[in-house]
Design an enzyme around this catalytic site. Sequence first.
Site, PDB file in Angstrom:
ATOM      1  N   CYS A  96       0.841  -1.191   0.000  1.00 41.57           N
ATOM      2  CA  CYS A  96       0.000   0.000   0.000  1.00 41.57           C
ATOM      3  C   CYS A  96       0.883   1.250   0.000  1.00 41.57           C
ATOM      4  O   CYS A  96       1.920   1.287   0.658  1.00 41.57           O
ATOM      5  CB  CYS A  96      -0.945   0.095   1.200  1.00 41.57           C
ATOM      6  SG  CYS A  96      -2.055  -1.292   1.337  1.00 41.57           S
ATOM      7  N   ARG A 153       3.532   0.170  -5.066  1.00 41.36           N
ATOM      8  CA  ARG A 153       3.371  -0.485  -3.766  1.00 41.36           C
ATOM      9  C   ARG A 153       2.069  -1.260  -3.648  1.00 41.36           C
ATOM     10  O   ARG A 153       1.843  -1.994  -2.687  1.00 41.36           O
ATOM     11  CB  ARG A 153       3.425   0.556  -2.639  1.00 41.36           C
ATOM     12  CG  ARG A 153       4.697   1.359  -2.614  1.00 41.36           C
ATOM     13  CD  ARG A 153       4.662   2.384  -1.513  1.00 41.36           C
ATOM     14  NE  ARG A 153       4.637   1.747  -0.217  1.00 41.36           N
ATOM     15  CZ  ARG A 153       5.707   1.372   0.469  1.00 41.36           C
ATOM     16  NH1 ARG A 153       6.900   1.589  -0.021  1.00 41.36           N
ATOM     17  NH2 ARG A 153       5.592   0.801   1.634  1.00 41.36           N
ATOM     18  N   TRP A 207      -2.883  -2.616  -1.731  1.00 45.50           N
ATOM     19  CA  TRP A 207      -2.600  -4.019  -2.046  1.00 45.50           C
ATOM     20  C   TRP A 207      -3.363  -4.804  -0.975  1.00 45.50           C
ATOM     21  O   TRP A 207      -3.011  -4.774   0.201  1.00 45.50           O
ATOM     22  CB  TRP A 207      -1.102  -4.308  -1.960  1.00 45.50           C
ATOM     23  CG  TRP A 207      -0.746  -5.684  -2.422  1.00 45.50           C
ATOM     24  CD1 TRP A 207      -0.531  -6.086  -3.709  1.00 45.50           C
ATOM     25  CD2 TRP A 207      -0.548  -6.841  -1.602  1.00 45.50           C
ATOM     26  NE1 TRP A 207      -0.220  -7.423  -3.731  1.00 45.50           N
ATOM     27  CE2 TRP A 207      -0.224  -7.914  -2.464  1.00 45.50           C
ATOM     28  CE3 TRP A 207      -0.626  -7.093  -0.227  1.00 45.50           C
ATOM     29  CZ2 TRP A 207       0.034  -9.205  -2.000  1.00 45.50           C
ATOM     30  CZ3 TRP A 207      -0.373  -8.373   0.238  1.00 45.50           C
ATOM     31  CH2 TRP A 207      -0.040  -9.412  -0.648  1.00 45.50           C
ATOM     32  N   ASN A 230      -1.431   1.554   6.138  1.00 42.66           N
ATOM     33  CA  ASN A 230      -0.606   0.532   5.488  1.00 42.66           C
ATOM     34  C   ASN A 230      -0.140  -0.392   6.596  1.00 42.66           C
ATOM     35  O   ASN A 230       0.467   0.063   7.563  1.00 42.66           O
ATOM     36  CB  ASN A 230       0.593   1.206   4.802  1.00 42.66           C
ATOM     37  CG  ASN A 230       1.609   0.203   4.284  1.00 42.66           C
ATOM     38  OD1 ASN A 230       1.263  -0.939   3.989  1.00 42.66           O
ATOM     39  ND2 ASN A 230       2.854   0.618   4.162  1.00 42.66           N
ATOM     40  N   GLY A 231      -0.450  -1.694   6.470  1.00 42.91           N
ATOM     41  CA  GLY A 231      -0.033  -2.643   7.502  1.00 42.91           C
ATOM     42  C   GLY A 231      -1.159  -3.607   7.817  1.00 42.91           C
ATOM     43  O   GLY A 231      -2.116  -3.723   7.051  1.00 42.91           O
ATOM     44  N   GLU A 252      16.757 -16.728 -10.774  1.00 45.71           N
ATOM     45  CA  GLU A 252      16.410 -15.333 -11.005  1.00 45.71           C
ATOM     46  C   GLU A 252      15.674 -15.175 -12.346  1.00 45.71           C
ATOM     47  O   GLU A 252      14.666 -14.458 -12.428  1.00 45.71           O
ATOM     48  CB  GLU A 252      17.680 -14.476 -10.951  1.00 45.71           C
ATOM     49  CG  GLU A 252      17.492 -13.009 -11.239  1.00 45.71           C
ATOM     50  CD  GLU A 252      16.405 -12.332 -10.400  1.00 45.71           C
ATOM     51  OE1 GLU A 252      15.966 -12.875  -9.390  1.00 45.71           O
ATOM     52  OE2 GLU A 252      15.978 -11.240 -10.815  1.00 45.71           O
ATOM     53  N   LYS A 282      11.706 -13.838 -12.661  1.00 44.23           N
ATOM     54  CA  LYS A 282      11.453 -12.644 -13.478  1.00 44.23           C
ATOM     55  C   LYS A 282      10.403 -12.969 -14.534  1.00 44.23           C
ATOM     56  O   LYS A 282       9.458 -12.231 -14.741  1.00 44.23           O
ATOM     57  CB  LYS A 282      12.771 -12.231 -14.150  1.00 44.23           C
ATOM     58  CG  LYS A 282      12.938 -10.785 -14.384  1.00 44.23           C
ATOM     59  CD  LYS A 282      13.598 -10.029 -13.266  1.00 44.23           C
ATOM     60  CE  LYS A 282      12.990 -10.305 -11.935  1.00 44.23           C
ATOM     61  NZ  LYS A 282      13.705  -9.786 -10.816  1.00 44.23           N
ATOM     62  N   GLU A 300       6.791 -13.818 -12.929  1.00 44.68           N
ATOM     63  CA  GLU A 300       6.043 -12.743 -12.261  1.00 44.68           C
ATOM     64  C   GLU A 300       5.430 -11.763 -13.255  1.00 44.68           C
ATOM     65  O   GLU A 300       4.365 -11.206 -12.999  1.00 44.68           O
ATOM     66  CB  GLU A 300       6.895 -12.016 -11.208  1.00 44.68           C
ATOM     67  CG  GLU A 300       7.926 -11.058 -11.707  1.00 44.68           C
ATOM     68  CD  GLU A 300       8.676 -10.362 -10.573  1.00 44.68           C
ATOM     69  OE1 GLU A 300       8.076  -9.965  -9.584  1.00 44.68           O
ATOM     70  OE2 GLU A 300       9.920 -10.218 -10.706  1.00 44.68           O
ATOM     71  N   HIS A 341      16.219 -36.478 -12.317  1.00 44.26           N
ATOM     72  CA  HIS A 341      15.651 -37.078 -11.105  1.00 44.26           C
ATOM     73  C   HIS A 341      14.159 -36.783 -10.996  1.00 44.26           C
ATOM     74  O   HIS A 341      13.617 -36.740  -9.897  1.00 44.26           O
ATOM     75  CB  HIS A 341      16.425 -36.587  -9.878  1.00 44.26           C
ATOM     76  CG  HIS A 341      17.862 -36.974  -9.908  1.00 44.26           C
ATOM     77  ND1 HIS A 341      18.306 -38.264  -9.699  1.00 44.26           N
ATOM     78  CD2 HIS A 341      18.977 -36.250 -10.216  1.00 44.26           C
ATOM     79  CE1 HIS A 341      19.616 -38.314  -9.837  1.00 44.26           C
ATOM     80  NE2 HIS A 341      20.040 -37.102 -10.159  1.00 44.26           N
ATOM     81  N   LYS A 374       5.459  -4.070  -4.927  1.00 40.09           N
ATOM     82  CA  LYS A 374       6.922  -3.952  -4.877  1.00 40.09           C
ATOM     83  C   LYS A 374       7.479  -4.219  -3.478  1.00 40.09           C
ATOM     84  O   LYS A 374       8.428  -4.978  -3.338  1.00 40.09           O
ATOM     85  CB  LYS A 374       7.305  -2.540  -5.328  1.00 40.09           C
ATOM     86  CG  LYS A 374       8.787  -2.293  -5.342  1.00 40.09           C
ATOM     87  CD  LYS A 374       9.337  -2.505  -6.719  1.00 40.09           C
ATOM     88  CE  LYS A 374      10.829  -2.328  -6.781  1.00 40.09           C
ATOM     89  NZ  LYS A 374      11.442  -3.360  -7.632  1.00 40.09           N
TER      90      LYS A 374
HETATM   91  O1  M6R Z   1      12.734  -4.996  -1.399  1.00 41.36           O
HETATM   92  P1  M6R Z   1      13.305  -6.370  -1.322  1.00 41.36           P
HETATM   93  O2  M6R Z   1      14.570  -6.504  -2.099  1.00 41.36           O
HETATM   94  O3  M6R Z   1      13.471  -6.860   0.086  1.00 41.36           O
HETATM   95  O4  M6R Z   1      12.228  -7.300  -2.022  1.00 41.36           O
HETATM   96  C1  M6R Z   1      12.385  -8.688  -2.039  1.00 41.36           C
HETATM   97  C2  M6R Z   1      11.453  -9.331  -3.030  1.00 41.36           C
HETATM   98  O5  M6R Z   1      10.120  -9.067  -2.697  1.00 41.36           O
HETATM   99  C3  M6R Z   1      11.718  -8.847  -4.468  1.00 41.36           C
HETATM  100  O6  M6R Z   1      13.041  -9.049  -4.839  1.00 41.36           O
HETATM  101  C4  M6R Z   1      10.801  -9.603  -5.467  1.00 41.36           C
HETATM  102  O7  M6R Z   1      11.140 -10.947  -5.498  1.00 41.36           O
HETATM  103  C5  M6R Z   1      10.911  -8.961  -6.854  1.00 41.36           C
HETATM  104  N1  M6R Z   1       9.662  -8.357  -7.207  1.00 41.36           N
HETATM  105  C6  M6R Z   1      11.231  -9.919  -7.943  1.00 41.36           C
HETATM  106  O8  M6R Z   1      11.432  -9.253  -9.155  1.00 41.36           O
END
Ligand code: M6R
Length: 604
Positions: free
Chosen positions: A2, A27, A74, A98-99, A477, A481, A484, A500, A599
């Site tokens: 949020c 956010r 969010w 937010n929380g 990674e 990417k 998502e 396996h 984010k």
């Molecule tokens: O802000 P942070 O680096 O702690 O966030 C960690 C993850 O939420 C973040 O890297 C997430 O996996 C990304 N959106 C992936 O692209």
Amino acid sequence: MCGIIGFSGNLEAAPVLVAGLEQLEYRGYDSAGIAVQSAKGVKTAKTVGNVSVLKEKIKEETFEGSCGIGHTRWATHGGVSEENAHPHRFGKVTLIHNGIIENYKEIWEEYGAGKTLASQTDTEIAAALFDALYEGKPEETIRKAVKLLEGSYAFCIMFEGVPDTVYCIRKVSPLVAARAKEGSFVASDVTALIAYTQDYFVLPEDTILVLKKEELYLEDLQGRRVEPEMLHVNWDTTAAQKNGYPHYMIKEIHEQPEALHNTIAPRMKAGIPDFEVDKIPDRIFKEINQIKIVACGTAMHAGMVGKVLIEKRVRIPVAVEIASEFRYQNPIIDEKTLVIVISQSGETIDTLASLRLAKSEGACTLGIVNVKGSTIARESDYVLYTHAGPEIAVASTKAYTVQIAALVMLAMRMAYVRGKLDEAGMKKDYELLKSSVEALKLSLTLEETIKELTYALTDKEDLFFIGRGIDYALSCEGSIKLKEISYIHSEAYAAGELKHGTISLITEGVPVIAIATQESVYAKMISNIREVKARGALVILITQEDMEAEEAIYDYHLTIPKLPDEFTPIPTAVILQLIAYYTSVHRGLNVDQPRNLAKSVTVE
Ligand code: M6R
């Protein structure tokens, strides 16, 4: 999660709030709303959808008043609906949050008798609590309320009968504030304030922030004035804009050479990494017998690369832990453990909780953090800031490569301090680090090629990334990417592990992105690629340019320049980012705001 903003000043509040929400949208973006205070009372508008939907909804409306609050959500507690969108009003109180309020049931039982709620949110119950406690004195109400509330929160509150004023309080969830010639501002993140000022402060916990037209001030819970600790950001509003790019993600991919330069250069003295500017003493690298790297998502994948780098140079055991698991596993850590937490935002709740756990067990903690003044940065014993600038796209790109660069420098310094690497070795490594940044620039030139080849992935439902050693970390990674932002199911596998079980999923046309940049295991990797090709896989092969690969084993071949094994991640990462980006673009998806995600993950 949020994004929240509050304003009191000499401008019309509604456009200020909407513009701020546009900056905070990363956010959370499932619903949005604003509330503006005037002599006539408080006018609220909210809607399901992102800020552009809100903007459209209110474009014909007039919002009188130069004080207000805004929220982009969010969803955590209560589904995505207009009633659940913020701001929430209860009696004399209008607020955004937010929380998560954990004891919402108890609060409602105690303070909600005979009342009804309009939403399914914990936030509205908090508003009911503030309202029940309100006897015309906002600060006193807040002091009483925070004694009762359990959980995490950042609140911006307007009280009926108190014109042009926003009251704020936070616990865990972030809030920053600033004073500018246009008035007083508060927001979840400095990106929403940067259009007005580059000087701001982080609201300390247990401190009430009062925003007024002519001033803002802080009071502790005893009512004593508190002086804010000012911070300055060295980027301006253009850094948080798309600047001609269609999406933030592609802009941020292209910003990597600069982000890497900004992260590496200040720490290099005559080719030797030196953390004097960060006030990180060599002592913390000497007095340890193990390292834990704790993080989430992409930051955790950077940690996986860091493990290989550190173990190879320093020969000290390094474990990489998922923060949300680490904190519940009774980890074996003590005064001889260095816990490195990695976080772009510096607010990820599981990473923060792991940091606090590590500190309570006596470990030395080092944060690798991008956002200045964030909670993880402030609470770590030592902090190594990456200088990627603001990262707005939900998919993390430039933050990842600068985290790797930070880990390369840490590995070098640790090895030097522990007598495993001499000055000549460090200088050689520095040259290689610089070469890997040059190689990244060459990966960026593959953009058109990758744009074309990703048409082959657009209609696929499943996809695999395979690699060995450091390339397995890159596979993880590449996979996160891609899934998502393209919504294609994808898995990352250590290439030797495929047979396996997973190889049963490889059938005609299933894409396999084979990352084979590691000289030391290249022959083994090629055998694994043959195994999937023999079963009909569509293979996209990534190697170093001098590595031989017979045409029969791949459909597409992308290369990075020749580099020693540990220096391949930075250029390889860019190729994987571009694959994810263009696959999402071809599928017509919202690249920067993928569904269900946000984010900063500030809830557990
Ligand atoms: O802000 P942070 O680096 O702690 O966030 C960690 C993850 O939420 C973040 O890297 C997430 O996996 C990304 N959106 C992936 O692209």
